[in-house]
Design an enzyme around this catalytic site. Structure first.
Site, short mmCIF file in Angstrom:
data_model
loop_
_atom_site.label_atom_id
_atom_site.label_comp_id
_atom_site.label_asym_id
_atom_site.label_seq_id
_atom_site.Cartn_x
_atom_site.Cartn_y
_atom_site.Cartn_z
N GLY A 27 0.79 -1.23 0.00
CA GLY A 27 0.00 0.00 0.00
C GLY A 27 0.82 1.27 0.00
O GLY A 27 0.29 2.35 0.27
N GLN A 28 2.12 1.17 -0.34
CA GLN A 28 2.96 2.37 -0.37
C GLN A 28 2.62 3.20 -1.61
O GLN A 28 2.64 2.69 -2.73
CB GLN A 28 4.44 2.00 -0.39
N HIS A 41 8.64 6.12 5.03
CA HIS A 41 7.95 6.87 6.08
C HIS A 41 7.20 5.91 6.97
O HIS A 41 6.70 4.86 6.51
CB HIS A 41 6.97 7.89 5.48
N HIS A 93 3.91 5.67 9.49
CA HIS A 93 2.66 6.30 9.94
C HIS A 93 2.54 6.08 11.44
O HIS A 93 2.67 4.93 11.91
CB HIS A 93 1.44 5.65 9.28
P1 DGP Z 1 1.68 5.48 1.94
O1 DGP Z 1 0.39 5.11 1.30
O2 DGP Z 1 2.08 4.54 3.07
O3 DGP Z 1 2.79 5.69 0.94
O4 DGP Z 1 1.39 6.88 2.65
C1 DGP Z 1 1.54 8.10 2.03
C2 DGP Z 1 0.80 9.11 2.87
O5 DGP Z 1 1.24 10.39 2.50
C3 DGP Z 1 -0.71 9.11 2.70
O6 DGP Z 1 -1.33 8.74 3.95
C4 DGP Z 1 -1.07 10.54 2.33
C5 DGP Z 1 0.18 11.30 2.66
N1 DGP Z 1 0.46 12.41 1.77
C6 DGP Z 1 0.55 12.39 0.42
N2 DGP Z 1 0.84 13.59 -0.05
C7 DGP Z 1 0.98 14.41 1.03
C8 DGP Z 1 1.29 15.79 1.18
O7 DGP Z 1 1.52 16.53 0.21
N3 DGP Z 1 1.32 16.27 2.43
C9 DGP Z 1 1.07 15.49 3.53
N4 DGP Z 1 1.12 16.07 4.74
N5 DGP Z 1 0.78 14.18 3.43
C10 DGP Z 1 0.73 13.66 2.18
#
Ligand code: DGP
Length: 115
Positions: free
Chosen positions: A94-95, A101, A103
């Site tokens: 789900g990346q 990163h 969560h």
């Molecule tokens: P993943 O699906 O594990 O790769 O998580 C990526 C996360 O990043 C998702 O929960 C939404 C977050 N995200 C994507 N773009 C941005 C952004 O521009 N700013 C912030 N604060 N979060 C973001």
């Protein structure tokens, strides 16, 4: 070849080119609120160095710094009843952002198994 971090959204947040709500920072890692929160507390903990994923052979010190800041964030956010730390890896994991990163999710009960 262009620096692979040039257009990375998390690298751009770290460089201050895209706004984000910062929660904590140190020399190695930054923590900011997720744009699309999946829980009352949803913070992303991101190494300053551009590392694509857990499959990109991150240094153990980097992994330690990510997890250490994740627990600090949980304490700062008052998640005394528990929380979840998730590192989605690759398409099946789900990346969606190719910059390692973690969560930090909390403020509600987390179901198991995850979807
Ligand atoms: P993943 O699906 O594990 O790769 O998580 C990526 C996360 O990043 C998702 O929960 C939404 C977050 N995200 C994507 N773009 C941005 C952004 O521009 N700013 C912030 N604060 N979060 C973001």
């Amino acid at each position: 070849m262009a620096d692979r971090s040039e257009n990375c959204i998390f690298c751009r947040i770290i460089r201050g080119e895209i706004p984000a709500t910062m929660v904590a920072t140190n020399d190695h890692v930054v923590a900011f609120r997720d744009l699309d929160p999946k829980a009352p507390v949803h913070v992303l903990v991101v190494p300053r160095e551009h590392i694509a994923s857990l499959d990109d052979s991150p240094d153990r010190a980097v992994l330690g710094a990510v997890l250490a800041l994740a627990t600090e964030v949980a304490q700062m956010e008052g998640l005394a009843d528990g929380y979840r730390v998730v590192i989605n890896t690759g398409p099946d994991g789900g990346q969606t952002v190719d910059h390692l990163h973690a969560h930090v999710l909390g403020g509600r009960h987390m179901a198991w198994p995850p979807g």
